[in-house]
Design a protein around this motif. Structure first.
Motif, PDB file in Angstrom:
ATOM      1  N   VAL A 198      17.672  17.691  24.040  1.00 19.54           N
ATOM      2  CA  VAL A 198      17.860  19.132  24.251  1.00 19.54           C
ATOM      3  C   VAL A 198      18.926  19.671  23.303  1.00 19.54           C
ATOM      4  O   VAL A 198      18.753  20.743  22.701  1.00 19.54           O
ATOM      5  N   ALA A 199      20.015  18.929  23.138  1.00 19.12           N
ATOM      6  CA  ALA A 199      21.085  19.361  22.237  1.00 19.12           C
ATOM      7  C   ALA A 199      20.608  19.398  20.788  1.00 19.12           C
ATOM      8  O   ALA A 199      20.962  20.307  20.034  1.00 19.12           O
ATOM      9  N   GLU A 200      19.800  18.420  20.398  1.00 20.17           N
ATOM     10  CA  GLU A 200      19.253  18.414  19.032  1.00 20.17           C
ATOM     11  C   GLU A 200      18.312  19.609  18.830  1.00 20.17           C
ATOM     12  O   GLU A 200      18.339  20.270  17.790  1.00 20.17           O
ATOM     13  N   ILE A 201      17.487  19.892  19.824  1.00 17.70           N
ATOM     14  CA  ILE A 201      16.591  21.049  19.746  1.00 17.70           C
ATOM     15  C   ILE A 201      17.419  22.328  19.637  1.00 17.70           C
ATOM     16  O   ILE A 201      17.167  23.179  18.788  1.00 17.70           O
ATOM     17  N   GLY A 202      18.422  22.446  20.500  1.00 14.73           N
ATOM     18  CA  GLY A 202      19.260  23.638  20.510  1.00 14.73           C
ATOM     19  C   GLY A 202      19.989  23.868  19.206  1.00 14.73           C
ATOM     20  O   GLY A 202      20.155  25.012  18.774  1.00 14.73           O
ATOM     21  N   SER A 203      20.411  22.792  18.574  1.00 16.55           N
ATOM     22  CA  SER A 203      21.125  22.927  17.306  1.00 16.55           C
ATOM     23  C   SER A 203      20.170  23.082  16.124  1.00 16.55           C
ATOM     24  O   SER A 203      20.606  23.242  15.000  1.00 16.55           O
ATOM     25  N   HIS A 245      27.289  22.051  28.819  1.00 18.97           N
ATOM     26  CA  HIS A 245      27.520  22.475  27.432  1.00 18.97           C
ATOM     27  C   HIS A 245      26.233  23.035  26.820  1.00 18.97           C
ATOM     28  O   HIS A 245      26.262  24.056  26.127  1.00 18.97           O
ATOM     29  N   ALA A 246      25.112  22.392  27.092  1.00 23.40           N
ATOM     30  CA  ALA A 246      23.840  22.867  26.554  1.00 23.40           C
ATOM     31  C   ALA A 246      23.497  24.250  27.104  1.00 23.40           C
ATOM     32  O   ALA A 246      23.045  25.125  26.363  1.00 23.40           O
ATOM     33  N   ALA A 247      23.730  24.453  28.389  1.00 26.52           N
ATOM     34  CA  ALA A 247      23.436  25.753  28.999  1.00 26.52           C
ATOM     35  C   ALA A 247      24.275  26.869  28.377  1.00 26.52           C
ATOM     36  O   ALA A 247      23.842  28.019  28.319  1.00 26.52           O
ATOM     37  N   LEU A 248      25.446  26.507  27.880  1.00 29.83           N
ATOM     38  CA  LEU A 248      26.334  27.483  27.238  1.00 29.83           C
ATOM     39  C   LEU A 248      26.137  27.548  25.720  1.00 29.83           C
ATOM     40  O   LEU A 248      26.809  28.320  25.041  1.00 29.83           O
ATOM     41  N   GLY A 249      25.229  26.722  25.198  1.00 32.66           N
ATOM     42  CA  GLY A 249      24.972  26.706  23.755  1.00 32.66           C
ATOM     43  C   GLY A 249      26.006  25.945  22.953  1.00 32.66           C
ATOM     44  O   GLY A 249      26.079  26.087  21.730  1.00 32.66           O
ATOM     45  N   ASN A 250      26.805  25.115  23.613  1.00 35.13           N
ATOM     46  CA  ASN A 250      27.806  24.279  22.932  1.00 35.13           C
ATOM     47  C   ASN A 250      27.140  22.961  22.531  1.00 35.13           C
ATOM     48  O   ASN A 250      27.356  21.920  23.160  1.00 35.13           O
ATOM     49  N   TRP A 251      26.335  23.017  21.496  1.00 34.88           N
ATOM     50  CA  TRP A 251      25.459  21.890  21.155  1.00 34.88           C
ATOM     51  C   TRP A 251      26.226  20.648  20.740  1.00 34.88           C
ATOM     52  O   TRP A 251      25.843  19.536  21.107  1.00 34.88           O
ATOM     53  N   ASN A 252      27.302  20.797  19.964  1.00 37.44           N
ATOM     54  CA  ASN A 252      28.057  19.614  19.529  1.00 37.44           C
ATOM     55  C   ASN A 252      28.712  18.905  20.704  1.00 37.44           C
ATOM     56  O   ASN A 252      28.719  17.675  20.777  1.00 37.44           O
ATOM     57  N   SER A 264      26.390  13.332  25.613  1.00 35.93           N
ATOM     58  CA  SER A 264      25.166  12.522  25.708  1.00 35.93           C
ATOM     59  C   SER A 264      25.347  11.195  24.991  1.00 35.93           C
ATOM     60  O   SER A 264      24.933  10.146  25.507  1.00 35.93           O
ATOM     61  N   ASN A 265      25.943  11.234  23.813  1.00 40.88           N
ATOM     62  CA  ASN A 265      26.164   9.997  23.059  1.00 40.88           C
ATOM     63  C   ASN A 265      27.121   9.055  23.784  1.00 40.88           C
ATOM     64  O   ASN A 265      26.917   7.838  23.786  1.00 40.88           O
ATOM     65  N   LYS A 266      28.165   9.612  24.433  1.00 42.25           N
ATOM     66  CA  LYS A 266      29.076   8.767  25.221  1.00 42.25           C
ATOM     67  C   LYS A 266      28.328   8.099  26.369  1.00 42.25           C
ATOM     68  O   LYS A 266      28.525   6.918  26.659  1.00 42.25           O
ATOM     69  N   ALA A 267      27.459   8.873  27.026  1.00 45.87           N
ATOM     70  CA  ALA A 267      26.670   8.317  28.133  1.00 45.87           C
ATOM     71  C   ALA A 267      25.757   7.202  27.621  1.00 45.87           C
ATOM     72  O   ALA A 267      25.595   6.170  28.270  1.00 45.87           O
ATOM     73  N   LEU A 268      25.175   7.410  26.441  1.00 50.83           N
ATOM     74  CA  LEU A 268      24.279   6.398  25.876  1.00 50.83           C
ATOM     75  C   LEU A 268      25.033   5.156  25.423  1.00 50.83           C
ATOM     76  O   LEU A 268      24.469   4.058  25.415  1.00 50.83           O
ATOM     77  N   GLU A 269      26.295   5.302  25.044  1.00 57.15           N
ATOM     78  CA  GLU A 269      27.109   4.122  24.738  1.00 57.15           C
ATOM     79  C   GLU A 269      27.288   3.269  25.986  1.00 57.15           C
ATOM     80  O   GLU A 269      27.303   2.050  25.914  1.00 57.15           O
ATOM     81  N   MET A 270      27.409   3.935  27.135  1.00 54.36           N
ATOM     82  CA  MET A 270      27.592   3.229  28.403  1.00 54.36           C
ATOM     83  C   MET A 270      26.285   2.661  28.931  1.00 54.36           C
ATOM     84  O   MET A 270      26.274   1.599  29.548  1.00 54.36           O
ATOM     85  N   ASN A 271      25.185   3.369  28.700  1.00 59.20           N
ATOM     86  CA  ASN A 271      23.865   2.944  29.176  1.00 59.20           C
ATOM     87  C   ASN A 271      22.819   3.416  28.166  1.00 59.20           C
ATOM     88  O   ASN A 271      22.306   4.534  28.287  1.00 59.20           O
TER      89      ASN A 271
END
Length: 148
Positions: free
Chosen positions: A79-84, A47-54, A60-67
């Motif tokens: 990276v997503a925060e920087i991109g947005s 998603h980041a490579a395509l510019g789909n920041w949200n 990323s947030n789902k992954a962080l909920e898991m770990n």
């Protein structure tokens, strides 16, 4: 889908990601129920490579909920925060992440990138402010001189 099929799909989606076939990777990851932390991070990277920041942030947030301390997920979110364009949030996230992973090279690189972008962003404003302040002070001196 059986566990072998899930593992095959996740492996194939990762191959698409590594070969920069991001849409194909996203589609394949979407077909996998209960995507793993690694899968979520890879899809976030797509998603980041395509510019789909949200979407990148959501995965990323789902992954962080898991770990919550997973370095790759922290990096992907930064990276997503920087991109947005949310450099302050990215900077805070990177600083917190470096407390957990002080020698993580990707986090250190992102820290430099964010600081560089923040410096470049502030520079024109600072120059404009200084120019306005000097003009204001100069004008104030003239006005003050004329009133006396």
């Amino acid at each position: 889908m059986d566990p072998v099929g899930i593992a095959d799909n996740e492996r194939n989606a990762a191959k698409f990601f590594k070969s920069q076939k991001y849409n194909e990777s996203i589609d394949l990851y979407a077909s996998i129920p209960d995507l793993s932390v690694v899968g979520l991070c890879n899809r976030s990277g797509c998603h980041a490579a395509l510019g789909n920041w949200n979407s990148a942030k959501a995965d990323s947030n789902k992954a962080l909920e898991m770990n919550p301390n997973y370095a790759k997920a922290l990096c992907r979110l930064a990276v997503a925060e920087i991109g947005s364009g949310d450099l302050v949030t990215a900077s805070n996230l990177i600083e917190r992440s470096l407390l957990l992973h002080p020698s993580n090279q990707e986090l250190l690189r992102l820290k430099e990138e964010v600081h560089r972008k923040i410096s470049n962003e502030e520079e024109p404003e600072r120059i404009c402010y200084i120019t306005q302040a000097q003009s204001h002070d100069h004008g104030h001196t003239h006005d003050h001189g004329h009133t006396h």
